[in-house]
Design a protein around this motif. Structure first.
Motif, short mmCIF file in Angstrom:
data_model
loop_
_atom_site.label_atom_id
_atom_site.label_comp_id
_atom_site.label_asym_id
_atom_site.label_seq_id
_atom_site.Cartn_x
_atom_site.Cartn_y
_atom_site.Cartn_z
N GLU A 281 1.04 -25.21 -69.79
CA GLU A 281 1.38 -24.24 -68.75
C GLU A 281 0.56 -22.96 -68.84
OE1 GLU A 281 5.54 -23.59 -68.95
OE2 GLU A 281 6.07 -25.65 -68.39
N ALA A 282 0.04 -22.64 -70.02
CA ALA A 282 -0.70 -21.38 -70.18
C ALA A 282 -2.10 -21.51 -69.59
CB ALA A 282 -0.81 -21.03 -71.66
N PRO A 283 -2.66 -20.42 -69.03
CA PRO A 283 -4.04 -20.47 -68.53
C PRO A 283 -5.02 -20.80 -69.65
CG PRO A 283 -2.90 -18.51 -67.73
CD PRO A 283 -2.02 -19.12 -68.78
N LEU A 284 -6.11 -21.44 -69.29
CA LEU A 284 -7.17 -21.73 -70.25
C LEU A 284 -8.24 -20.64 -70.12
CD1 LEU A 284 -7.51 -25.60 -69.78
CD2 LEU A 284 -6.61 -24.40 -71.79
N LEU B 106 -9.17 -27.14 -63.26
CA LEU B 106 -9.86 -26.01 -62.63
C LEU B 106 -8.87 -24.87 -62.32
CD1 LEU B 106 -12.31 -27.82 -60.17
CD2 LEU B 106 -12.78 -26.91 -62.45
N ASP B 107 -7.67 -25.23 -61.91
CA ASP B 107 -6.67 -24.19 -61.64
C ASP B 107 -6.29 -23.44 -62.91
OD1 ASP B 107 -6.62 -24.83 -58.96
OD2 ASP B 107 -4.79 -26.05 -59.08
N LEU B 108 -6.15 -24.16 -64.02
CA LEU B 108 -5.83 -23.51 -65.29
C LEU B 108 -6.96 -22.59 -65.74
CD1 LEU B 108 -4.18 -26.47 -67.25
CD2 LEU B 108 -3.03 -24.41 -66.41
N LEU B 109 -8.19 -23.02 -65.54
CA LEU B 109 -9.34 -22.19 -65.90
C LEU B 109 -9.44 -20.97 -64.99
CD1 LEU B 109 -11.90 -25.06 -66.56
CD2 LEU B 109 -11.10 -23.41 -68.27
N ALA B 110 -9.21 -21.17 -63.70
CA ALA B 110 -9.25 -20.04 -62.77
C ALA B 110 -8.17 -19.02 -63.11
CB ALA B 110 -9.09 -20.54 -61.33
N THR C 14 -15.07 -18.06 -64.15
CA THR C 14 -15.89 -18.19 -62.94
C THR C 14 -16.62 -19.52 -63.04
OG1 THR C 14 -17.72 -17.01 -63.98
CG2 THR C 14 -16.17 -15.72 -62.64
N PHE C 15 -17.13 -20.00 -61.92
CA PHE C 15 -17.67 -21.36 -61.88
C PHE C 15 -19.07 -21.39 -61.28
CE2 PHE C 15 -13.06 -21.58 -61.57
CZ PHE C 15 -12.74 -22.44 -62.61
N ARG D 256 -11.43 -24.37 -53.06
CA ARG D 256 -10.32 -24.29 -54.02
C ARG D 256 -10.49 -23.16 -55.04
NH1 ARG D 256 -6.53 -28.38 -55.30
NH2 ARG D 256 -5.22 -27.70 -57.02
N VAL D 257 -11.66 -23.10 -55.68
CA VAL D 257 -11.83 -22.13 -56.77
C VAL D 257 -13.04 -21.23 -56.59
CG1 VAL D 257 -10.66 -23.59 -58.45
CG2 VAL D 257 -13.14 -23.81 -58.18
N GLY D 258 -13.91 -21.54 -55.62
CA GLY D 258 -15.12 -20.74 -55.44
C GLY D 258 -16.13 -21.05 -56.53
N PHE D 259 -17.41 -20.86 -56.24
CA PHE D 259 -18.44 -21.04 -57.28
C PHE D 259 -19.75 -20.43 -56.83
CE2 PHE D 259 -18.72 -25.15 -54.87
CZ PHE D 259 -20.02 -25.03 -54.40
N LEU D 260 -20.62 -20.21 -57.80
CA LEU D 260 -22.02 -19.90 -57.55
C LEU D 260 -22.80 -21.19 -57.61
CD1 LEU D 260 -22.39 -16.72 -59.79
CD2 LEU D 260 -22.19 -16.80 -57.30
#
Length: 438
Positions: free
Chosen positions: A295-298, A341-345, A350-351, A371-375
Motif C-alpha cells: 500500500e505504501a508508495p514506492l 506505475l501508480d505506486l511509483l507516481a 518521474t518517467f 495515466r502517469v505522463g512521461f518525457l
C-alpha cells in the motif's frame, strides 16, 4: 381465365383439407365451395395476401392443377375454368360470387377468416419487431454517442448480427444490452477484478465468464476501447490482455510486471523482493497480488519505461546492479503494470518512455502518457528519423502529445521502427555516466 399472377404461382396442389377448421358460424355452402382439399390452395393464397397487407384482387395461378382442383374451381365460379395444366382464378370474381350468392357479406375476406381463423398482420408485426429491436439498443446507442471511440464497434455489431445470434428475442437482447451498457460505463476500470466488475454491474459474479453472451460482447467492446480488432483472438492470453488493456484483471496472479533496478525497502515483502533483486542485478517479476498488498508508495526518481522485455534482459546482462530503475510495459500494460506505475507516481517518480514506432506502440505510449505522463526517451520525431528502416508502418497512428510532430512524421515516412533496432542506444543511456536519453 387467363393471365396468371406470377408472384402467386406455385407448382403442385393445395395444403390439405380445411373443412374441419371452419369456424362454428361457417355455412355448409361456404364449406362445400372453399373448405375442401381442392380449394385449399386458393384460400391459402388469399390468406397470405391478407397477412402481407395486400388487396384480394387480381389473378392467382396454380401451375400444375389436378382435374379435381379444376372441377372445384368450376363449381365455385359456375363455369368452365379453362384448359391446360395450369389453373388461374380471379380473386375479384371469387369475391363477387360469395357476395352475390349471399354466402358471406364481406366476400372473400370474410370467407378466409371463417375458414382459417383470424389473419395475422405480418407488416404490423414486422414494424413492431423492428421497434422492439431499436428499443433494445437504445441505452447502448445513447452511451456510444458519449463514447465515440465505440462508434466503429457499434457498426460492427450491426453488420455481423452478433447480438441477434446471442439473443433469441428483442426482449432478451434488451436485457443483455442494458447489462452491457452498465459494464461499459465502468470501463476503463484500473485494478478491478473481472468477477468483482461482474458482481457490481450485473449482480452475478460469473456474468462475464468466458462463453457467456455478455462476456462475448463486453470483451469485444474492451478491445474497441483499446484500439484492438473487435473479434480478436480466442486464446486465454489474448482475452487476458484485452481485459488488462482496460484495467480489468482475471485474477491476481496471472497479471504481472517485469522490472529491474527498482529501489525497495525493508518494511514489506514486495519491498524486500525489490531490494534483493536490485542488489543481485536481476530482473524482478511482481504479480498484481503482491502489488495490491503493497500500500505504501514506492520511492524512486527517474524511472524509464520500455515496451519489450528484451530491453530488460539486455540491461540485466550488461549493467546488472548498476542499471537504474527500469519497468517493462510488456506490450499493452497489464493491471500489474498500471499498479506499479501508480505506486511509483505516488512516491514522486518521474518517467521516461520508449516503445515501438508503430500504430500499436503509439497507442500504448498514449495510454501511459495519459495515466502517469512521461518525457520521451528516444521516442520523438528526431529519434524516429534517425533510425533506418524499410518495414511498412502498421496500424493507425494516434496523436503524440509528448511530441506532436512525431505522429505527423510517422504518417509521412510510413515505416515501422521496432525497439530492438535501437537496443544498443537504450542500454548506453542506462549505463552510468552514459548519454542522456532523448
Amino acid at each position: 381465365m387467363s393471365g396468371g399472377d406470377t408472384n402467386d404461382s406455385v407448382a403442385g396442389g393445395g395444403t390439405g383439407g380445411s373443412g374441419s377448421t371452419a369456424g362454428g358460424g361457417a355455412s355448409e355452402r361456404l364449406v362445400r365451395l372453399l373448405g375442401g382439399d381442392e380449394t385449399a390452395w386458393l384460400v391459402d393464397r388469399a390468406r397470405r395476401r391478407l397477412e402481407q397487407g395486400k388487396p384480394l384482387t387480381g389473378t392467382v395461378t396454380l401451375t400444375t392443377a389436378t382435374p379435381a382442383q379444376r372441377r372445384a374451381a368450376e363449381v365455385l365460379l359456375g363455369r368452365r375454368a379453362g384448359a391446360g395444366s395450369s389453373l388461374s382464378v380471379s380473386l375479384d370474381e371469387v369475391d363477387r360470387t360469395l357476395r352475390v350468392g349471399g354466402i358471406t357479406a364481406d366476400g372473400l375476406h370474410e370467407a378466409v377468416i371463417r375458414l382459417r381463423g383470424p389473419v395475422r398482420d405480418l407488416a404490423g408485426e414486422k414494424v413492431a419487431q423492428a421497434t422492439a429491436w431499436e428499443r433494445a439498443f437504445a441505452r447502448l446507442d445513447a452511451l456510444v454517442i458519449d463514447r465515440p471511440e465505440l462508434s466503429g464497434w457499434r457498426s460492427w455489431l450491426e453488420s455481423t448480427g452478433l447480438v441477434r445470434r446471442l439473443a433469441a428475442t428483442a426482449g432478451e437482447a434488451r436485457t443483455l444490452l442494458d447489462r452491457l451498457s452498465t459494464v461499459l460505463e465502468r470501463l476503463p476500470s484500473p485494478g478491478t477484478r473481472l468477477g468483482r466488475l461482474a458482481a457490481e454491474t450485473c449482480a452475478d459474479a460469473h456474468a462475464l465468464d468466458e462463453g457467456r453472451p455478455l462476456a462475448t460482447l463486453a470483451l469485444s467492446a474492451a478491445r474497441a476501447l483499446s484500439g484492438l480488432p473487435y473479434a480478436g483472438e480466442g486464446g486465454a492470453d489474448a482475452r487476458r490482455s484485452a481485459w488488462a488493456a482496460v484495467g480489468v484483471h482475471l485474477d491476481d496472479l496471472s497479471s504481472f510486471v517485469l522490472c529491474l533496478g527498482l529501489p525497495g525497502d525493508d518494511h514489506s515483502p514486495t519491498g524486500r523482493m525489490l531490494s534483493a533483486a536490485r542488489t543481485a542485478g536481476e530482473p524482478c517479476v511482481l504479480t498484481l497480488r503482491q502489488l495490491l498488498r503493497h500500500e505504501a508508495p514506492l520511492r524512486a526518481n527517474l524511472v524509464r519505461i520500455c515496451e519489450n522485455p528484451v530491453v530488460v534482459a539486455a540491461a540485466a546482462d550488461e549493467l546488472g546492479a548498476s542499471c537504474p530503475p527500469l519497468v517493462c510495459g510488456g506490450g499493452r500494460p497489464s493491471a500489474a503494470v498500471w499498479r506499479l506505475l501508480d505506486l511509483l507516481a505516488a512516491g514522486g517518480a518521474t518517467f521516461a518512455y520508449h516503445g515501438d514506432f508503430d500504430g500499436g506502440g503509439i497507442a500504448i505510449a498514449a495510454a501511459v502518457h495519459e495515466r502517469v505522463g512521461f518525457l520521451p526517451w528516444r521516442f520523438d520525431a528526431a529519434s524516429y528519423r534517425a533510425v533506418p528502416s524499410s518495414a511498412p508502418l502498421s496500424g493507425q497512428v494516434r496523436p503524440t502529445p509528448w511530441d506532436p510532430e512525431l505522429s505527423a512524421v510517422m504518417e509521412r515516412r510510413g515505416v515501422r521502427v521496432e525497439e530492438e533496432l535501437v537496443l544498443a542506444e537504450l542500454i548506453a543511456d542506462l549505463a552510468p555516466k552514459g548519454r542522456r536519453g532523448h
